[in-house]
Scaffold this motif. Structure first.
Motif, PDB file in Angstrom:
ATOM      1  N   LYS A  82       0.807  -1.230   0.000  1.00  0.00           N
ATOM      2  CA  LYS A  82       0.000   0.000   0.000  1.00  0.00           C
ATOM      3  C   LYS A  82       0.841   1.282   0.000  1.00  0.00           C
ATOM      4  N   TYR A  83       2.160   1.146   0.168  1.00  0.00           N
ATOM      5  CA  TYR A  83       3.040   2.317   0.174  1.00  0.00           C
ATOM      6  C   TYR A  83       3.983   2.368  -1.027  1.00  0.00           C
ATOM      7  N   ARG A  84       3.821   1.452  -1.977  1.00  0.00           N
ATOM      8  CA  ARG A  84       4.732   1.458  -3.125  1.00  0.00           C
ATOM      9  C   ARG A  84       4.639   2.759  -3.925  1.00  0.00           C
ATOM     10  N   ASN A  85       3.490   3.418  -3.886  1.00  0.00           N
ATOM     11  CA  ASN A  85       3.365   4.702  -4.592  1.00  0.00           C
ATOM     12  C   ASN A  85       4.240   5.792  -3.981  1.00  0.00           C
ATOM     13  N   LYS A  86       4.788   5.543  -2.797  1.00  0.00           N
ATOM     14  CA  LYS A  86       5.684   6.504  -2.131  1.00  0.00           C
ATOM     15  C   LYS A  86       7.151   6.294  -2.523  1.00  0.00           C
ATOM     16  N   ILE A  87       7.451   5.247  -3.277  1.00  0.00           N
ATOM     17  CA  ILE A  87       8.838   4.945  -3.650  1.00  0.00           C
ATOM     18  C   ILE A  87       9.563   6.161  -4.228  1.00  0.00           C
ATOM     19  N   PRO A  88       8.967   6.931  -5.153  1.00  0.00           N
ATOM     20  CA  PRO A  88       9.691   8.095  -5.702  1.00  0.00           C
ATOM     21  C   PRO A  88      10.157   9.095  -4.645  1.00  0.00           C
ATOM     22  N   PHE A  89       9.386   9.309  -3.592  1.00  0.00           N
ATOM     23  CA  PHE A  89       9.786  10.242  -2.539  1.00  0.00           C
ATOM     24  C   PHE A  89      11.048   9.753  -1.839  1.00  0.00           C
ATOM     25  N   PHE A  90      11.103   8.441  -1.612  1.00  0.00           N
ATOM     26  CA  PHE A  90      12.273   7.868  -0.946  1.00  0.00           C
ATOM     27  C   PHE A  90      13.471   7.814  -1.887  1.00  0.00           C
ATOM     28  N   LEU A  91      13.237   7.548  -3.158  1.00  0.00           N
ATOM     29  CA  LEU A  91      14.341   7.567  -4.124  1.00  0.00           C
ATOM     30  C   LEU A  91      14.957   8.957  -4.216  1.00  0.00           C
ATOM     31  N   GLU A  92      14.128   9.986  -4.182  1.00  0.00           N
ATOM     32  CA  GLU A  92      14.656  11.360  -4.192  1.00  0.00           C
ATOM     33  C   GLU A  92      15.581  11.586  -3.003  1.00  0.00           C
TER      34      GLU A  92
END
Length: 142
Positions: A82-92
């Motif tokens: 349910k949090y995979r959509n947050k991956i870009p924030f963490f990659l940044e």
């Protein structure tokens, strides 16, 4: 209220062992682990890991995933579904904190790259939408 995105360095403590183990047990897609190791074996792995850097991903004070960097410039990601959509924030955050290691011809790419498991179309779409480039598909010889 603004969402809080935070990377916590993995330490050799009981809480980190437990959080990482829960993430591992609940992973839907796997590349290297076909069978979940025992908790004891998991702790040994965490204690002796050879990652360049390893973080627990926290979103609004919840542990939502983990990210590690290896010396070949690969980035490993494991997030609760349910949090995979947050991956870009963490990659940044990772890209602001770390730079890829220098290219070694025929040994190491000079850019970061991410491998995802075959069939993980949701993460693939998230990474493509974030601007990453699909460069290869990998096949295993048994």
């Amino acid at each position: 209220m603004k969402d809080k995105v935070f990377l916590k360095k993995v330490d050799n403590n009981q809480l980190d062992f437990e959080v990482l183990y829960e993430l591992l047990k609940n992973r839907k897609f796997n590349i290297s682990n076909k069978k979940t190791p025992s908790f004891k074996d998991h702790i040994k792995f965490v204690k002796k890991n050879s990652y360049r850097a390893w973080y627990l991903a926290m979103f609004n004070n919840d542990y939502v995933g983990s990210i590690y960097l290896k010396n070949d410039n690969s980035i490993g990601i494991n997030f609760k579904n349910k949090y995979r959509n947050k991956i870009p924030f963490f990659l940044e955050k990772i890209l602001n904190k770390h730079k890829p290691l220098k290219k070694i011809p025929s040994e190491r790419n000079g850019n970061f790259f991410i491998n995802i498991a075959n069939g993980d179309e949701k993460t693939k779409k998230i990474l493509l939408d974030f601007g990453l480039i699909h460069i290869q598909s990998t096949f295993l010889i048994k």
